[in-house]
Design a protein around this motif. Sequence first.
Motif, PDB file in Angstrom:
ATOM      1  N   THR A  75      37.538  -8.997   4.195  1.00 28.57           N
ATOM      2  CA  THR A  75      36.722  -8.264   3.231  1.00 28.57           C
ATOM      3  C   THR A  75      35.262  -8.690   3.274  1.00 28.57           C
ATOM      4  OG1 THR A  75      37.214  -9.881   1.507  1.00 28.57           O
ATOM      5  CG2 THR A  75      38.660  -7.941   1.647  1.00 28.57           C
ATOM      6  N   TRP A 120      39.430  -7.215  -3.226  1.00 26.67           N
ATOM      7  CA  TRP A 120      38.894  -5.855  -3.278  1.00 26.67           C
ATOM      8  C   TRP A 120      38.145  -5.570  -1.986  1.00 26.67           C
ATOM      9  CZ3 TRP A 120      33.679  -4.177  -3.563  1.00 26.67           C
ATOM     10  CH2 TRP A 120      33.514  -2.804  -3.847  1.00 26.67           C
ATOM     11  N   SER A 128      35.305  -3.477  -0.189  1.00 26.31           N
ATOM     12  CA  SER A 128      34.105  -2.696  -0.509  1.00 26.31           C
ATOM     13  C   SER A 128      34.057  -1.423   0.331  1.00 26.31           C
ATOM     14  CB  SER A 128      32.852  -3.528  -0.225  1.00 26.31           C
ATOM     15  OG  SER A 128      32.668  -3.653   1.181  1.00 26.31           O
ATOM     16  N   THR A 132      35.478  -0.689   4.176  1.00 24.99           N
ATOM     17  CA  THR A 132      36.355   0.461   4.441  1.00 24.99           C
ATOM     18  C   THR A 132      35.758   1.342   5.531  1.00 24.99           C
ATOM     19  OG1 THR A 132      37.345   0.470   2.242  1.00 24.99           O
ATOM     20  CG2 THR A 132      37.355   2.555   3.439  1.00 24.99           C
ATOM     21  N   ASN A 182      41.570   0.025  -0.098  1.00 25.65           N
ATOM     22  CA  ASN A 182      42.273  -0.714  -1.146  1.00 25.65           C
ATOM     23  C   ASN A 182      43.681  -0.162  -1.329  1.00 25.65           C
ATOM     24  OD1 ASN A 182      40.359  -2.736  -2.229  1.00 25.65           O
ATOM     25  ND2 ASN A 182      39.097  -0.916  -2.514  1.00 25.65           N
TER      26      ASN A 182
END
Length: 179
Positions: free
Chosen positions: A13, A49, A51, A55, A62
């Motif tokens: 991430t 998470w 971002s 992505t 997610n």
Amino acid sequence: MSSAIAVIDFETTGMTPTQGARATEVAIVLLEQGRVVDRFQSLMQTGAWVSPFITQLTGITNEMLRTAPPAADVMREAAPHAFVCTVLLSRRIYPQAPSHSLGNLARYLHLPPTGRAHRALADAEMAAALLGRMQQDLCTRHALPWPEHALLMQLQRCSKARTSSWLAQQAAQASLTAG
């Protein structure tokens, strides 16, 4: 007897765990004598998470991670074999390369594409192709027998300043044992 070497790639991430980055995907490509003999790939749930930037870069969302297996389970299943660091090795074998990032090295060495960059399996396969090329170049450029894991581990720990003399010493030893 040849031993397998695991080439591992993670998608994350972010850049560093200290800033909260967590793994989202792992892929492992097993090589024997420079040939791919097995592959493993899995998304993994770490609770982090993803971002929009990550992505866009990786294609990992997610939503995809919500249904992924827990990271601990994935890593237990993966249980990597002996591995080497292609970045450290490339710095020793190709010191003249303009960059030692995977994509730049692949272009520098004219390696064929393996799929979407920044996805673990495509990157692990590219790293495996790079490792095979490095092993081949060690044989052809430095007159070494096929470099197995132990030699590669020694080479990646060798200082840049000592690499040339170390490779010459390894070639001389190989020549003595062969003759």
